[in-house]
Enzyme design. Sequence first.
Site, PDB file in Angstrom:
ATOM      1  N   CYS A   1     -24.663   9.988 -21.790  1.00  0.00           N
ATOM      2  CA  CYS A   1     -24.150  10.508 -20.511  1.00  0.00           C
ATOM      3  C   CYS A   1     -23.314   9.439 -19.805  1.00  0.00           C
ATOM      4  CB  CYS A   1     -25.330  10.915 -19.631  1.00  0.00           C
ATOM      5  SG  CYS A   1     -24.863  11.248 -17.923  1.00  0.00           S
TER       6      CYS A   1
ATOM      7  N   CYS B   1     -25.230   8.358 -16.306  1.00  0.00           N
ATOM      8  CA  CYS B   1     -26.547   7.713 -16.241  1.00  0.00           C
ATOM      9  C   CYS B   1     -26.398   6.213 -15.941  1.00  0.00           C
ATOM     10  CB  CYS B   1     -27.290   7.892 -17.566  1.00  0.00           C
ATOM     11  SG  CYS B   1     -28.231   9.438 -17.661  1.00  0.00           S
TER      12      CYS B   1
ATOM     13  N   HIS C   1     -31.182  11.961 -15.031  1.00  0.00           N
ATOM     14  CA  HIS C   1     -30.202  12.805 -15.716  1.00  0.00           C
ATOM     15  C   HIS C   1     -30.465  14.309 -15.588  1.00  0.00           C
ATOM     16  CE1 HIS C   1     -27.212  13.779 -18.781  1.00  0.00           C
ATOM     17  NE2 HIS C   1     -28.122  14.569 -19.340  1.00  0.00           N
TER      18      HIS C   1
ATOM     19  N   ASN D   1     -19.505  21.007  -8.414  1.00  0.00           N
ATOM     20  CA  ASN D   1     -19.387  22.059  -9.423  1.00  0.00           C
ATOM     21  C   ASN D   1     -20.619  21.959 -10.263  1.00  0.00           C
ATOM     22  OD1 ASN D   1     -16.962  23.304  -9.021  1.00  0.00           O
ATOM     23  ND2 ASN D   1     -15.838  21.861 -10.301  1.00  0.00           N
TER      24      ASN D   1
ATOM     25  N   SER E   1     -18.622  19.231 -16.264  1.00  0.00           N
ATOM     26  CA  SER E   1     -18.522  18.574 -17.561  1.00  0.00           C
ATOM     27  C   SER E   1     -19.837  17.936 -17.988  1.00  0.00           C
ATOM     28  CB  SER E   1     -17.417  17.515 -17.496  1.00  0.00           C
ATOM     29  OG  SER E   1     -17.679  16.627 -16.426  1.00  0.00           O
TER      30      SER E   1
ATOM     31  N   HIS F   1     -25.772  15.981 -15.615  1.00  0.00           N
ATOM     32  CA  HIS F   1     -26.268  14.964 -14.688  1.00  0.00           C
ATOM     33  C   HIS F   1     -25.861  15.367 -13.264  1.00  0.00           C
ATOM     34  CE1 HIS F   1     -27.588  10.638 -14.228  1.00  0.00           C
ATOM     35  NE2 HIS F   1     -27.240  11.013 -13.004  1.00  0.00           N
TER      36      HIS F   1
ATOM     37  N   HIS G   1     -24.287  15.683 -10.005  1.00  0.00           N
ATOM     38  CA  HIS G   1     -23.168  14.934  -9.407  1.00  0.00           C
ATOM     39  C   HIS G   1     -22.250  15.873  -8.656  1.00  0.00           C
ATOM     40  CE1 HIS G   1     -21.348  16.538 -13.067  1.00  0.00           C
ATOM     41  NE2 HIS G   1     -20.164  16.355 -12.513  1.00  0.00           N
TER      42      HIS G   1
ATOM     43  N   GLN H   1     -18.224  15.738  -6.302  1.00  0.00           N
ATOM     44  CA  GLN H   1     -16.940  15.043  -6.258  1.00  0.00           C
ATOM     45  C   GLN H   1     -16.405  15.024  -4.828  1.00  0.00           C
ATOM     46  OE1 GLN H   1     -13.882  15.769  -9.153  1.00  0.00           O
ATOM     47  NE2 GLN H   1     -15.207  17.095 -10.371  1.00  0.00           N
TER      48      GLN H   1
HETATM   49  P1  H2U Z   1     -17.100  17.711 -13.051  1.00  0.00           P
HETATM   50  O1  H2U Z   1     -18.328  17.740 -13.885  1.00  0.00           O
HETATM   51  O2  H2U Z   1     -17.215  18.527 -11.801  1.00  0.00           O
HETATM   52  O3  H2U Z   1     -15.882  18.017 -13.872  1.00  0.00           O
HETATM   53  O4  H2U Z   1     -16.950  16.199 -12.527  1.00  0.00           O
HETATM   54  C1  H2U Z   1     -16.968  15.097 -13.367  1.00  0.00           C
HETATM   55  C2  H2U Z   1     -15.812  14.188 -13.019  1.00  0.00           C
HETATM   56  O5  H2U Z   1     -16.084  12.921 -13.610  1.00  0.00           O
HETATM   57  C3  H2U Z   1     -14.479  14.657 -13.578  1.00  0.00           C
HETATM   58  O6  H2U Z   1     -13.586  14.869 -12.509  1.00  0.00           O
HETATM   59  C4  H2U Z   1     -14.893  12.339 -14.011  1.00  0.00           C
HETATM   60  C5  H2U Z   1     -14.034  13.502 -14.464  1.00  0.00           C
HETATM   61  O7  H2U Z   1     -12.677  13.202 -14.280  1.00  0.00           O
HETATM   62  N1  H2U Z   1     -15.197  11.342 -15.031  1.00  0.00           N
HETATM   63  C6  H2U Z   1     -14.964  10.007 -14.772  1.00  0.00           C
HETATM   64  O8  H2U Z   1     -14.440   9.667 -13.710  1.00  0.00           O
HETATM   65  N2  H2U Z   1     -15.314   9.067 -15.689  1.00  0.00           N
HETATM   66  C7  H2U Z   1     -15.870   9.363 -16.898  1.00  0.00           C
HETATM   67  O9  H2U Z   1     -16.185   8.472 -17.663  1.00  0.00           O
HETATM   68  C8  H2U Z   1     -16.038  10.774 -17.297  1.00  0.00           C
HETATM   69  C9  H2U Z   1     -15.773  11.811 -16.257  1.00  0.00           C
HETATM   70 ZN    ZN Z   2     -27.029  11.216 -17.119  1.00  0.00          ZN
END
Ligand code: H2U
Ligand code: ZN
Length: 348
Positions: free
Chosen positions: A50, A53, A112, A152, A160, A163, A165, A167
């Site tokens: 992840c 994490c 996580h 989201n 994505s 975990h 999170h 934004q």
């Molecule tokens: P979402 O799961 O809502 O897509 O948010 C995850 C965000 O994390 C996504 O905008 C960022 C992605 O660009 N990200 C990073 O900044 N660094 C990483 O190593 C992977 C994902």
């Molecule tokens: Zn994690």
Amino acid sequence: MFVPEDHSHRRYNALLDEWVLVSPHRTKRPWQGQVEAPVIPVRNTYDPTCYLCPGNTRMGGELNPAYPGTFVFDNDFAALQKDAPAGGSDDGFFRSVSEKGICRVICFSPQHDLTLGEMTTPDIAGVVATWQDQFRELAQHPDIGYVQIFENRGAMMGSSNPHPHGQIWATQHTPTLVAKEEATQRVYYATHQQTMLSAYLAQEITAHERVVCENRSFVALVPFWAVWPFETIILPRRPMATIDQMSAGEATDLADILKRTVTRYDNLFQTLFPYSLGIHQAPTKMIDNGHWHWHIHIVPPLLRSATVRKFMVGFELLAEPQRDITPEQAARRLRECSEVHYRTEVPQ
Ligand code: H2U
Ligand code: ZN
């Protein structure tokens, strides 16, 4: 005779100055469309693969610290650039303007497999405090005019990573939907000398048909004009333009209402309910913001089960949003849900 539970009708959304088509009779139609496979979450407190994490390396090469609570970092794949040069075009229909911005990711917890509904209220209060700190800091930035905080959740919403999170996208200009709310609230306040959402909340409390849960400082309800089947809005009882104006007690109450609302969602279909959650508040450089009443929208796509979602296609996409179950039915079903999370419930 017109009965809103049985007959098609339109409802007015005062906040967006839009209409939504309600088709309550349609919930009886047979379903032969897409059935999505349930996502069965595997419980693991730490995932070595992840990128959120603690102690792991992100895709951009940065190392996450061993954070104990929340952790904020600049998005490695930001949608907005801090240093986008000023410019654009104003050539007839070819209008454009450069947009600077700051994108950050907020990890809600080092664990996580936790989600907002399962976190403790003090830990959620830590997320609320982080939102406030981030807002305060970004609002000071000379290039930032609006701070959009959101989450989201779930693969269905394009998240994505499981975990927990959220934004932040802090932008130079006020985004379209917020600009609409800005205009409607401004007009209402000028005419009635109270915020639109104070008056709306008072009417909802009197009707008491769409309220899901409440505490001293907040009410969670399915708006009269909700578009998505189980959409809710969390309204502070006291009008405030921005989240940094909350008292310590209100911040704790926000954590409480978030936990209870999200837990009800998760219990509805016994799944980690996918949704987009976002805070709407006054643009940061606005001095005359007495008309603003900040609030949270929670917009989930599910309709019938953990796998059957509402599709916004056809008429909805091309003409006007449409919903099947009524907001009153949705609120009743959420009210009937337990506030003990199904994943933490002790089996009998
Ligand atoms: P979402 O799961 O809502 O897509 O948010 C995850 C965000 O994390 C996504 O905008 C960022 C992605 O660009 N990200 C990073 O900044 N660094 C990483 O190593 C992977 C994902
Ligand atoms: Zn994690």
